[in-house]
Design an enzyme around this catalytic site. Sequence first.
Site, PDB file in Angstrom:
ATOM      1  N   TYR A  95      -0.795  -0.947  10.347  1.00 25.33           N
ATOM      2  CA  TYR A  95      -0.906  -1.185   8.906  1.00 25.33           C
ATOM      3  C   TYR A  95       0.336  -0.664   8.185  1.00 25.33           C
ATOM      4  O   TYR A  95       0.990  -1.403   7.436  1.00 25.33           O
ATOM      5  CB  TYR A  95      -2.160  -0.489   8.384  1.00 25.33           C
ATOM      6  CG  TYR A  95      -2.491  -0.795   6.937  1.00 25.33           C
ATOM      7  CD1 TYR A  95      -3.128  -1.981   6.597  1.00 25.33           C
ATOM      8  CD2 TYR A  95      -2.184   0.101   5.925  1.00 25.33           C
ATOM      9  CE1 TYR A  95      -3.441  -2.278   5.271  1.00 25.33           C
ATOM     10  CE2 TYR A  95      -2.490  -0.179   4.597  1.00 25.33           C
ATOM     11  CZ  TYR A  95      -3.124  -1.372   4.277  1.00 25.33           C
ATOM     12  OH  TYR A  95      -3.435  -1.650   2.965  1.00 25.33           O
ATOM     13  N   SER A 109       0.848  -1.192   0.000  1.00 23.27           N
ATOM     14  CA  SER A 109       0.000   0.000   0.000  1.00 23.27           C
ATOM     15  C   SER A 109       0.878   1.233   0.000  1.00 23.27           C
ATOM     16  O   SER A 109       2.010   1.196   0.518  1.00 23.27           O
ATOM     17  CB  SER A 109      -0.854  -0.014   1.275  1.00 23.27           C
ATOM     18  OG  SER A 109      -1.463   1.248   1.472  1.00 23.27           O
TER      19      SER A 109
END
Length: 223
Positions: A147, A132
């Site tokens: 994350y 990401s």
Amino acid sequence: MPTTRTALVTGGNRGIGLAIAEGLAARGLRVLVASRDPREAAAAAAGIAGARGLQLDLEDPGSIAQALAQAGPVDVLVNNAGVCPEGRALEVPLATVRTAFEVHLFGPLALVRGLLPGMAARGYGRIVNLSSGWGAFAEGLSGPFAYSTSKAALNALTLACSHDLGADVKINSCCPGWVRTRMGGPGAPRTPEQGADTPVWLATLPADGPSGGFFRERQRIPW
Ligand SMILES: NC(=O)c1ccc[n+]([C@@H]2O[C@H](COP(=O)([O-])OP(=O)(O)OC[C@H]3O[C@@H](n4cnc5c(N)ncnc54)[C@H](OP(=O)(O)O)[C@@H]3O)[C@@H](O)[C@H]2O)c1
């Protein structure tokens, strides 16, 4: 006759993972749809030509070992499964951070270690890690702490492993963009199929394709 390649897609029961599984099957690959819920794995596989479901919980080393034993030869590994727990660096519970690292780093590492010897022996392998922009130092590691740091670790895995692989096995990271899934939410601009485009491209790279890179919309982006 051309070889039928086998692909294992983690978190293949829904979202971008399901679209990747469908995209690979449409390109003639035999797909193993891995999901932590065996019924969801079977249900998703039932909708994809030639696919088979596989139980795989990345937080459970026993489940990973069993999945590796049941998978048979795998030519393409897509580490797609992900979790996105909220929380900033100084407040998110350590257990939450550990879970993100199990799903984004330790699970994928175990799968890479388990499948790489077979890929090397057969002279063909493609490994794709769904990362990401939130895991990019270049973009400020700006997502939730667990994350961002675990996706940065997955990117580190990609680059570090690329140094140890022969030319026949390629490993790359990608960012699918902001995608309308349970994780991305209903306001995201991209469909799961659009999010799957770059990972499917990386999973089917030709012999002269790149390795050890980070990509978005099929273009290299900085770590
Ligand atoms: N959506 C976005 O905008 C976006 C943006 C950038 C990157 N990504 C990345 O793209 C990937 C796919 O995201 P998505 O949007 O499709 O997410 P999603 O719809 O929330 O799906 C996540 C998938 O991961 C699986 N999973 C979670 N924990 C697992 C575990 N312990 N073991 C095995 N599987 C597990 C889920 O299984 P269950 O169904 O059992 O929960 C589900 O199949 C993720 O790696 C995500 O970080 C997404």
